[in-house]
Write a protein that holds these residues in place. Structure first.
Motif, PDB file in Angstrom:
ATOM      1  N   ALA A 220     -13.335 -16.487 -31.910  1.00 43.53           N
ATOM      2  CA  ALA A 220     -13.729 -15.911 -30.626  1.00 43.53           C
ATOM      3  C   ALA A 220     -15.095 -15.234 -30.721  1.00 43.53           C
ATOM      4  O   ALA A 220     -15.920 -15.327 -29.793  1.00 43.53           O
ATOM      5  CB  ALA A 220     -12.671 -14.901 -30.161  1.00 43.53           C
ATOM      6  N   VAL A 221     -15.362 -14.542 -31.845  1.00 48.32           N
ATOM      7  CA  VAL A 221     -16.669 -13.905 -32.039  1.00 48.32           C
ATOM      8  C   VAL A 221     -17.766 -14.958 -32.114  1.00 48.32           C
ATOM      9  O   VAL A 221     -18.836 -14.811 -31.507  1.00 48.32           O
ATOM     10  CB  VAL A 221     -16.653 -13.033 -33.309  1.00 48.32           C
ATOM     11  N   LEU A 222     -17.496 -16.042 -32.837  1.00 46.09           N
ATOM     12  CA  LEU A 222     -18.485 -17.117 -32.965  1.00 46.09           C
ATOM     13  C   LEU A 222     -18.786 -17.738 -31.603  1.00 46.09           C
ATOM     14  O   LEU A 222     -19.946 -18.057 -31.285  1.00 46.09           O
ATOM     15  CB  LEU A 222     -17.972 -18.177 -33.934  1.00 46.09           C
ATOM     16  N   GLU A 223     -17.752 -17.906 -30.789  1.00 45.72           N
ATOM     17  CA  GLU A 223     -17.956 -18.497 -29.462  1.00 45.72           C
ATOM     18  C   GLU A 223     -18.797 -17.586 -28.568  1.00 45.72           C
ATOM     19  O   GLU A 223     -19.653 -18.053 -27.813  1.00 45.72           O
ATOM     20  CB  GLU A 223     -16.608 -18.782 -28.809  1.00 45.72           C
ATOM     21  N   ARG A 224     -18.539 -16.283 -28.677  1.00 41.64           N
ATOM     22  CA  ARG A 224     -19.263 -15.345 -27.818  1.00 41.64           C
ATOM     23  C   ARG A 224     -20.678 -15.084 -28.320  1.00 41.64           C
ATOM     24  O   ARG A 224     -21.601 -14.878 -27.517  1.00 41.64           O
ATOM     25  CB  ARG A 224     -18.493 -14.035 -27.748  1.00 41.64           C
ATOM     26  N   PHE A 225     -20.839 -15.090 -29.653  1.00 37.60           N
ATOM     27  CA  PHE A 225     -22.156 -14.832 -30.245  1.00 37.60           C
ATOM     28  C   PHE A 225     -22.515 -15.994 -31.164  1.00 37.60           C
ATOM     29  O   PHE A 225     -22.316 -15.911 -32.383  1.00 37.60           O
ATOM     30  CB  PHE A 225     -22.142 -13.519 -31.043  1.00 37.60           C
ATOM     31  N   PRO A 226     -23.018 -17.083 -30.619  1.00 37.29           N
ATOM     32  CA  PRO A 226     -23.290 -18.276 -31.443  1.00 37.29           C
ATOM     33  C   PRO A 226     -24.296 -17.984 -32.553  1.00 37.29           C
ATOM     34  O   PRO A 226     -25.164 -17.104 -32.435  1.00 37.29           O
ATOM     35  CB  PRO A 226     -23.861 -19.275 -30.433  1.00 37.29           C
ATOM     36  N   GLY A 227     -24.165 -18.725 -33.637  1.00 34.87           N
ATOM     37  CA  GLY A 227     -25.079 -18.583 -34.758  1.00 34.87           C
ATOM     38  C   GLY A 227     -24.957 -19.753 -35.701  1.00 34.87           C
ATOM     39  O   GLY A 227     -24.238 -20.719 -35.431  1.00 34.87           O
ATOM     40  N   GLU A 228     -25.644 -19.661 -36.821  1.00 36.81           N
ATOM     41  CA  GLU A 228     -25.651 -20.742 -37.806  1.00 36.81           C
ATOM     42  C   GLU A 228     -24.502 -20.557 -38.796  1.00 36.81           C
ATOM     43  O   GLU A 228     -24.330 -19.476 -39.364  1.00 36.81           O
ATOM     44  CB  GLU A 228     -26.977 -20.756 -38.559  1.00 36.81           C
ATOM     45  N   GLU A 229     -23.715 -21.609 -38.996  1.00 35.90           N
ATOM     46  CA  GLU A 229     -22.629 -21.591 -39.975  1.00 35.90           C
ATOM     47  C   GLU A 229     -23.135 -22.207 -41.273  1.00 35.90           C
ATOM     48  O   GLU A 229     -23.747 -23.282 -41.259  1.00 35.90           O
ATOM     49  CB  GLU A 229     -21.421 -22.369 -39.458  1.00 35.90           C
ATOM     50  N   VAL A 230     -22.862 -21.535 -42.397  1.00 37.55           N
ATOM     51  CA  VAL A 230     -23.400 -21.991 -43.674  1.00 37.55           C
ATOM     52  C   VAL A 230     -22.277 -22.195 -44.682  1.00 37.55           C
ATOM     53  O   VAL A 230     -21.183 -21.642 -44.552  1.00 37.55           O
ATOM     54  CB  VAL A 230     -24.431 -20.992 -44.247  1.00 37.55           C
ATOM     55  N   ALA A 231     -22.584 -22.967 -45.714  1.00 39.86           N
ATOM     56  CA  ALA A 231     -21.639 -23.218 -46.798  1.00 39.86           C
ATOM     57  C   ALA A 231     -21.676 -22.061 -47.784  1.00 39.86           C
ATOM     58  O   ALA A 231     -22.624 -21.262 -47.799  1.00 39.86           O
ATOM     59  CB  ALA A 231     -21.999 -24.525 -47.504  1.00 39.86           C
ATOM     60  N   PRO A 232     -20.650 -21.929 -48.640  1.00 39.14           N
ATOM     61  CA  PRO A 232     -20.658 -20.865 -49.645  1.00 39.14           C
ATOM     62  C   PRO A 232     -21.833 -21.002 -50.609  1.00 39.14           C
ATOM     63  O   PRO A 232     -22.304 -22.106 -50.887  1.00 39.14           O
ATOM     64  CB  PRO A 232     -19.320 -21.061 -50.376  1.00 39.14           C
ATOM     65  N   GLY A 233     -22.294 -19.874 -51.122  1.00 38.36           N
ATOM     66  CA  GLY A 233     -23.343 -19.880 -52.131  1.00 38.36           C
ATOM     67  C   GLY A 233     -24.611 -19.205 -51.673  1.00 38.36           C
ATOM     68  O   GLY A 233     -24.952 -19.196 -50.486  1.00 38.36           O
ATOM     69  N   ASN A 234     -25.338 -18.648 -52.631  1.00 43.77           N
ATOM     70  CA  ASN A 234     -26.577 -17.933 -52.311  1.00 43.77           C
ATOM     71  C   ASN A 234     -27.646 -18.844 -51.730  1.00 43.77           C
ATOM     72  O   ASN A 234     -28.426 -18.437 -50.877  1.00 43.77           O
ATOM     73  CB  ASN A 234     -27.113 -17.253 -53.569  1.00 43.77           C
ATOM     74  N   GLU A 235     -27.706 -20.075 -52.199  1.00 44.74           N
ATOM     75  CA  GLU A 235     -28.772 -20.963 -51.771  1.00 44.74           C
ATOM     76  C   GLU A 235     -28.713 -21.218 -50.276  1.00 44.74           C
ATOM     77  O   GLU A 235     -29.742 -21.182 -49.577  1.00 44.74           O
ATOM     78  CB  GLU A 235     -28.689 -22.284 -52.543  1.00 44.74           C
TER      79      GLU A 235
END
Length: 542
Positions: free
Chosen positions: A54-69
């Motif tokens: 629900a937070v992602l839907e309301r505040f869209p952003g970039e989803e990333v894979a695990p890891g520092n890189e």
């Protein structure tokens, strides 16, 4: 047990904060003794995932894979919000050459305390550098420091507006939880994530945010929590190097949902550790140890004057602990005094218990056991005021009020303060005349309070379950608990399988009957002679 250099996950550290024994057993305990995960924990996990979505839907952003890189790439691109991912860093701290425990810092010391030194885990192309000048030294140049790799999954990072236009963007951690209010453990996790995040962006965030069940953002200042999380990490690593698991204290236990609860119960039944005696808290335990009290037997047999002379313990607490030890050793109750007045009795008595579901913010079942004296026999009937849907809570409340009004002179027995607090809320929320609510509450009799003032019992905690089971009462659903009640109602709402509601009704009726069982026992015991000693009014409580 020797803990080899390895890595620690943030969830391990949270588990250690809740129970110092839990993560030790997860690493070194007999895995065959673990119980399956509780259904309610799985439900909470799904609820948290739904809130995150629900937070992602309301505040869209970039989803990333695990890891520092992946995190560094999103940061370099200037993403406003970064979801998911995992950060890993090596944390350093100075080893105390004396091995002494670090004192709890004062507020002024917290403000000046240095953060954990961090080292970024290098990616394959060595594109990241160490961020702290002290860490530019080779490891052999700082032998007085200890380190461990720490990882943490991330819910959300947000771009710090104050860093825009200053050459390098920085980010703040955001933690998403289904709780109703900020908890220390949530803030500690934020502080740890801030330390790890500082290794990537060159500076440690001074604040973070919690998003809770209500969807609101709560600002958290992290300076004090950063000091606490450093101490917690050191304590955890120290515990992993010990041959035996850490002690646990009944006063802070969260055992009812733990997959090690049966394993610990079996160990405790044999060892009877002092730390599990009711009233022995994490702060009182070292005071007793310093005074040479290392067992329940030693506590029971010690001179009361010696115990009362222990600094910071207090005379009332010393008496309380010794009586508890004696009751535990003898496996018999110790009556302190007859209750200050006789337990109220009447031709009709009511026994009350509420089932509530905090997920849906509803008191969904108000159960009432009506006990009527008819000549030489007693007639016992159970009534359930049920809100099959959360929106029906007001109807269930009105049904309950009408039921208790049939017996205006009957005392209403309950156990602990939850029923009082919930009735006050229901009265306010559903606009009941305040005078009617006050008159209702005047009839309430809290048996937990009567137990505290009247008797010391040979049990591990003063819950209704423990007391009634010690008295010989048996629940028809042995696995039943408040946690299961929440799960059953949630499953009823999701599946419409009426078996879940029926389980809640059985469990609630048995809670009412257990309260009835306790009242009868207290009434019989109140005529027994009390033990000598100060009034329990001087106690700090069980």
């Amino acid at each position: 047990m020797e803990f080899q250099q390895g890595s620690v996950d943030a969830e391990e550290l949270l588990a250690f904060f809740r129970c110092r024994r839990l993560p030790y057993l997860d690493r070194f305990g007999p895995q065959e003794a673990k119980l399956p995960p509780e259904s309610l924990l799985e439900q909470w996990r799904r609820d948290r995932q739904a809130l995150q979505a629900a937070v992602l839907e309301r505040f869209p952003g970039e989803e990333v894979a695990p890891g520092n890189e992946a995190l560094l790439a999103a940061m370099a691109a200037g993403a406003e919000r970064i979801y998911g991912g995992q950060v890993v860093a090596k944390l350093f701290w100075e080893v105390d050459p004396e091995g002494a425990a670090e004192a709890e810092p004062t507020d002024s010391e917290v403000a000046l305390a240095p953060s954990l030194e961090t080292e970024v885990e290098l990616t394959e192309d060595n594109s990241t550098d160490k961020t702290s000048s002290s860490l530019a030294l080779p490891p052999e140049a700082i032998p007085e420091f200890r380190s461990v790799w720490v990882s943490s999954s991330l819910d959300l990072l947000i771009r710090d507006p104050s860093s825009i236009g200053k050459g390098q963007l920085s980010y703040l951690p955001v933690h998403i939880r289904i709780g109703k209010r900020p908890k220390p453990e949530y803030e500690l996790l934020l502080a740890l994530q801030a330390e790890l995040l500082g290794s990537l962006q060159g500076q440690v965030p001074k604040c973070g945010f919690l998003i809770l069940k209500d969807g609101k953002w709560h600002l958290v200042h992290l300076s004090r929590r950063r000091t606490q999380v450093r101490r917690l990490l050191q304590d955890y690593l120290h515990s992993l190097e010990q041959a035996e698991p850490p002690q646990v204290f009944m006063a802070r236990s969260r055992c009812h949902l733990c997959h090690w609860r049966e394993h610990c119960r079996q160990l405790n039944a044999v060892a009877q550790p002092l730390s599990l005696l009711p009233g022995v808290t994490g702060s009182r335990y070292p005071l007793l140890q310093e005074a040479g009290i290392h067992s329940i037997e030693a506590l029971a047999n010690a001179r009361l004057e010696m115990l009362q002379a222990i600094p910071k313990l207090g005379a009332g607490v010393a008496l309380q602990l010794q009586l508890q030890a004696r009751a535990t050793l003898s496996r018999k109750p110790l009556w302190l005094q007859s209750p200050p007045q006789a337990l109220p009795t009447a031709p009709v008595e009511l026994y009350f218990d509420i089932e509530a579901d905090p997920r849906h913010n509803v008191a969904y079942l108000l159960g009432l056991l009506v006990v009527e004296q008819a000549e030489e026999n007693k007639v016992v009937n159970y009534y359930s005021c049920l809100a099959a849907e959360p929106r029906e809570e007001g109807q269930a409340w009105q049904q309950f009020l009408q039921l208790v009004q049939r017996y205006p002179e009957a005392p209403i027995y309950h156990f602990h303060s939850f029923e009082v607090q919930t009735c006050r809320r229901l009265g306010e929320q559903h606009q009941t005349d305040p005078r009617e609510v006050r008159q209702l509450l005047k009839r309430f009799v809290d048996l937990h309070s009567w137990v505290q003032r009247s008797v010391v019992l040979p049990i591990e905690s003063y819950s209704l379950k423990n007391i009634a089971r010690w008295l010989g009462f048996k629940w028809r659903l042995p696995e039943g608990s408040g946690a299961h009640s929440i799960y059953w109602y949630s499953q009823w709402l999701e599946t419409r399988d009426r078996r879940y509601l029926e389980q809640s009704l059985i469990y609630n009726e048995d809670d009412c009957r257990a309260t009835y069982c306790l009242k009868n026992w207290l009434s019989q015991g109140s005529v027994l002679a009390p033990v000598d000693g100060p009034s329990p009014d001087t106690w700090a409580g069980h």
